[in-house]
Design a protein around this motif. Structure first.
Motif, PDB file in Angstrom:
ATOM      1  N   ALA A 223      28.009  41.158  47.856  1.00 55.76           N
ATOM      2  CA  ALA A 223      28.672  41.072  49.268  1.00 55.76           C
ATOM      3  C   ALA A 223      30.081  40.858  49.272  1.00 55.76           C
ATOM      4  N   PRO A 224      30.734  41.094  50.290  1.00 60.86           N
ATOM      5  CA  PRO A 224      32.316  41.136  50.292  1.00 60.86           C
ATOM      6  C   PRO A 224      32.850  39.807  49.810  1.00 60.86           C
ATOM      7  N   ASN A 225      32.079  38.753  50.011  1.00 56.15           N
ATOM      8  CA  ASN A 225      32.836  37.455  49.797  1.00 56.15           C
ATOM      9  C   ASN A 225      32.272  36.764  48.527  1.00 56.15           C
ATOM     10  N   GLU A 226      31.816  37.710  47.678  1.00 58.38           N
ATOM     11  CA  GLU A 226      31.253  37.375  46.055  1.00 58.38           C
ATOM     12  C   GLU A 226      32.426  37.827  45.074  1.00 58.38           C
ATOM     13  N   ILE A 227      32.342  36.956  43.877  1.00 58.43           N
ATOM     14  CA  ILE A 227      33.475  37.288  42.904  1.00 58.43           C
ATOM     15  C   ILE A 227      32.637  37.182  41.619  1.00 58.43           C
ATOM     16  N   LEU A 228      33.159  37.938  40.729  1.00 53.16           N
ATOM     17  CA  LEU A 228      32.894  37.920  39.238  1.00 53.16           C
ATOM     18  C   LEU A 228      33.976  37.532  38.625  1.00 53.16           C
ATOM     19  N   LEU A 229      34.023  36.348  37.725  1.00 54.55           N
ATOM     20  CA  LEU A 229      35.014  35.924  36.841  1.00 54.55           C
ATOM     21  C   LEU A 229      34.991  36.136  35.416  1.00 54.55           C
ATOM     22  N   ASP A 230      36.154  36.141  34.760  1.00 58.89           N
ATOM     23  CA  ASP A 230      36.497  36.200  33.411  1.00 58.89           C
ATOM     24  C   ASP A 230      35.662  35.230  32.661  1.00 58.89           C
ATOM     25  N   ALA A 231      34.583  35.475  31.667  1.00 60.71           N
ATOM     26  CA  ALA A 231      34.009  34.517  30.974  1.00 60.71           C
ATOM     27  C   ALA A 231      34.705  33.544  30.331  1.00 60.71           C
ATOM     28  N   ASP A 232      35.893  33.745  29.905  1.00 60.01           N
ATOM     29  CA  ASP A 232      36.716  32.950  29.306  1.00 60.01           C
ATOM     30  C   ASP A 232      37.365  31.690  30.149  1.00 60.01           C
ATOM     31  N   ILE A 233      37.239  31.842  31.454  1.00 58.81           N
ATOM     32  CA  ILE A 233      37.463  30.577  32.306  1.00 58.81           C
ATOM     33  C   ILE A 233      36.267  29.931  33.087  1.00 58.81           C
ATOM     34  N   SER A 234      35.134  30.413  32.413  1.00 60.54           N
ATOM     35  CA  SER A 234      33.942  29.720  32.786  1.00 60.54           C
ATOM     36  C   SER A 234      34.067  28.255  32.599  1.00 60.54           C
ATOM     37  N   GLY A 235      33.808  27.218  33.522  1.00 65.01           N
ATOM     38  CA  GLY A 235      33.658  25.831  33.368  1.00 65.01           C
ATOM     39  C   GLY A 235      35.134  25.384  33.360  1.00 65.01           C
ATOM     40  N   ARG A 236      36.281  26.361  33.558  1.00 65.92           N
ATOM     41  CA  ARG A 236      37.658  25.772  33.698  1.00 65.92           C
ATOM     42  C   ARG A 236      38.047  25.950  35.268  1.00 65.92           C
ATOM     43  N   PRO A 237      37.802  25.434  36.073  1.00 58.71           N
ATOM     44  CA  PRO A 237      36.674  24.365  36.386  1.00 58.71           C
ATOM     45  C   PRO A 237      35.597  25.173  37.033  1.00 58.71           C
TER      46      PRO A 237
ATOM     47  N   GLN B 230      44.258  38.478  37.493  1.00 55.46           N
ATOM     48  CA  GLN B 230      44.153  39.726  38.227  1.00 55.46           C
ATOM     49  C   GLN B 230      42.960  40.297  38.598  1.00 55.46           C
ATOM     50  N   VAL B 231      43.019  40.346  39.939  1.00 57.23           N
ATOM     51  CA  VAL B 231      41.734  40.455  40.924  1.00 57.23           C
ATOM     52  C   VAL B 231      41.762  42.101  41.141  1.00 57.23           C
ATOM     53  N   GLN B 232      40.645  42.752  40.403  1.00 56.56           N
ATOM     54  CA  GLN B 232      40.495  44.162  40.596  1.00 56.56           C
ATOM     55  C   GLN B 232      39.096  44.714  41.544  1.00 56.56           C
ATOM     56  N   SER B 233      39.234  45.695  41.900  1.00 55.00           N
ATOM     57  CA  SER B 233      37.986  46.038  42.652  1.00 55.00           C
ATOM     58  C   SER B 233      37.155  46.482  41.593  1.00 55.00           C
ATOM     59  N   LEU B 234      35.769  46.075  41.899  1.00 55.03           N
ATOM     60  CA  LEU B 234      34.798  46.192  41.022  1.00 55.03           C
ATOM     61  C   LEU B 234      34.407  47.763  40.539  1.00 55.03           C
TER      62      LEU B 234
ATOM     63  N   LEU C 191      49.220  36.337  32.612  1.00 60.49           N
ATOM     64  CA  LEU C 191      47.811  36.268  33.049  1.00 60.49           C
ATOM     65  C   LEU C 191      46.784  35.668  32.545  1.00 60.49           C
ATOM     66  N   GLU C 192      46.055  34.713  33.115  1.00 57.25           N
ATOM     67  CA  GLU C 192      45.232  33.737  32.500  1.00 57.25           C
ATOM     68  C   GLU C 192      43.812  34.074  32.522  1.00 57.25           C
ATOM     69  N   GLY C 193      43.306  35.443  33.234  1.00 59.17           N
ATOM     70  CA  GLY C 193      42.261  35.795  33.311  1.00 59.17           C
ATOM     71  C   GLY C 193      41.863  36.874  34.345  1.00 59.17           C
ATOM     72  N   PHE C 194      41.163  37.466  34.526  1.00 63.67           N
ATOM     73  CA  PHE C 194      40.668  38.375  35.703  1.00 63.67           C
ATOM     74  C   PHE C 194      39.323  38.239  36.406  1.00 63.67           C
ATOM     75  N   ALA C 195      39.114  39.074  37.510  1.00 67.51           N
ATOM     76  CA  ALA C 195      38.047  38.768  38.304  1.00 67.51           C
ATOM     77  C   ALA C 195      37.948  40.120  38.936  1.00 67.51           C
ATOM     78  N   PHE C 196      36.726  40.369  39.469  1.00 68.16           N
ATOM     79  CA  PHE C 196      36.236  41.555  40.292  1.00 68.16           C
ATOM     80  C   PHE C 196      35.633  41.114  41.572  1.00 68.16           C
ATOM     81  N   ILE C 197      36.197  41.790  42.595  1.00 67.42           N
ATOM     82  CA  ILE C 197      35.532  41.849  44.057  1.00 67.42           C
ATOM     83  C   ILE C 197      35.076  43.048  44.387  1.00 67.42           C
ATOM     84  N   LEU C 198      34.629  43.353  45.578  1.00 67.64           N
ATOM     85  CA  LEU C 198      34.252  44.681  46.128  1.00 67.64           C
ATOM     86  C   LEU C 198      35.581  45.302  46.748  1.00 67.64           C
ATOM     87  N   LYS C 199      35.399  46.674  46.609  1.00 70.95           N
ATOM     88  CA  LYS C 199      36.664  47.450  47.056  1.00 70.95           C
ATOM     89  C   LYS C 199      37.085  47.199  48.374  1.00 70.95           C
TER      90      LYS C 199
END
Length: 300
Positions: free
Chosen positions: A124-138, A103-107, A196-204
């Motif tokens: 920046a618009p092309n950057e993303i923050l991911l769910d820590a539970d999927i860190s390294g996967r991959p 689930q990709v949400q606005s930050l 859902l397997e995780g979430f992520a945040f990008i700029l609005k």
């Protein structure tokens, strides 16, 4: 009498030391378990309350499959007892190549903030923050993540306008979020896409939708109250009931608005079709006139 009883007890113990120590061990183990549970519950509750306070977790979350229009937001903010609100976008997307449903949400900037565990927030618009539970996967910091264009239940990409301005992002951080606390239970995706397997945040500014997907509210009178407080639960329950009554008719209204918009588009398309037909008829008339002139010239 008392001496005889004590001698009898001592004899029973000495003749069955194994049973005595077994019973004593079970009693001690039970005391340890009870003490641990009795002490762990307040500690766990305190940890939850500290986390929700640190991340400024919202008191109420409002969402609609049809989106929250300007009229919806106006009605909600006019409701008494609301201290602040934040309106955000959300979209369920599959990653390309790794096929994770996120689930990709606005930050968020005010309520229910992510707690960064590695890296930083997107800037920046092309950057993303991911769910820590999927860190390294991959995915690791600095990796590039690709999303498939929004699709339906049959995983067929739609022909509608893109919901995002870009589908490629650079991973700049990992985080936890107060609305996604269970590592393996992130909730259900919209549109029947699955779990859902995780979430992520990008700029609005990456989202193209006119309407917001959901809103988070902070209520008056909840400052300093914890989530297990009876007064807090009473305030939230009462306001949820008020909002449900306030917005009960909005789905029907929005459906009427959508139908009217569809009719307007059909009428616009029919008008364009009539204009095109008229131009075609004019072109046919011009061709017929040219044929007559050519025929007249040949006769001369």
């Amino acid at each position: 009498m008392k001496t005889a009883l004590l001698k009898d007890i001592f004899r029973e113990i000495t003749t069955s030391l194994t049973r005595f120590f077994s019973i004593g061990l079970m009693i001690a183990l039970g005391v340890f378990v009870y003490t641990g549970l009795k002490g762990a519950a307040p500690m766990m509750l305190r940890a939850v309350n500290d986390f929700t306070a640190e991340t400024k977790m919202a008191d109420i979350k409002l969402q609609s499959s049809l989106g929250l229009s300007a009229r919806d937001r106006q009605m909600i903010l006019a409701e008494p007892g609301i201290e602040s609100a934040e309106w955000l976008y959300a979209l369920d997307l599959n990653t390309r190549y790794t096929d994770l449903l996120l689930q990709v949400q606005s930050l968020p900037r005010k309520l229910s903030l992510p707690r960064v565990t590695a890296g930083r927030l997107p800037e920046a618009p092309n950057e993303i923050l991911l769910d820590a539970d999927i860190s390294g996967r991959p995915y690791q910091l600095g990796d590039t993540i690709f999303f498939k264009k929004e699709s339906g239940k049959l995983e067929v990409e739609t022909e509608s306008d893109d919901a995002l301005k870009r589908y490629r992002f650079k991973v700049v951080g990992f985080c936890y979020h107060p609305e996604f606390t269970a590592p393996k239970q992130k909730g259900d995706a919209s549109g029947g896409l699955g779990k859902l397997e995780g979430f992520a945040f990008i700029l609005k500014e990456n989202f193209t939708a006119e309407k917001y997907s959901f809103g988070r509210l902070r209520l008056k009178g909840t400052e300093g109250l914890t989530s297990n407080n009876a007064r807090y639960k009473e305030i939230c329950a009462a306001k949820k009931e008020d909002l449900e009554k306030l917005l009960a008719a909005r789905p029907r209204t929005q459906i009427r608005e959508l139908k009217q918009k569809a009719r307007d588009k059909i009428a616009e398309g029919e008008e364009k079709l009539r204009d095109a037909q008229q131009r075609l008829d004019d072109a046919d008339s011009a061709l017929d006139e040219a044929d007559r002139k050519i025929a007249a010239g040949e006769q001369e």
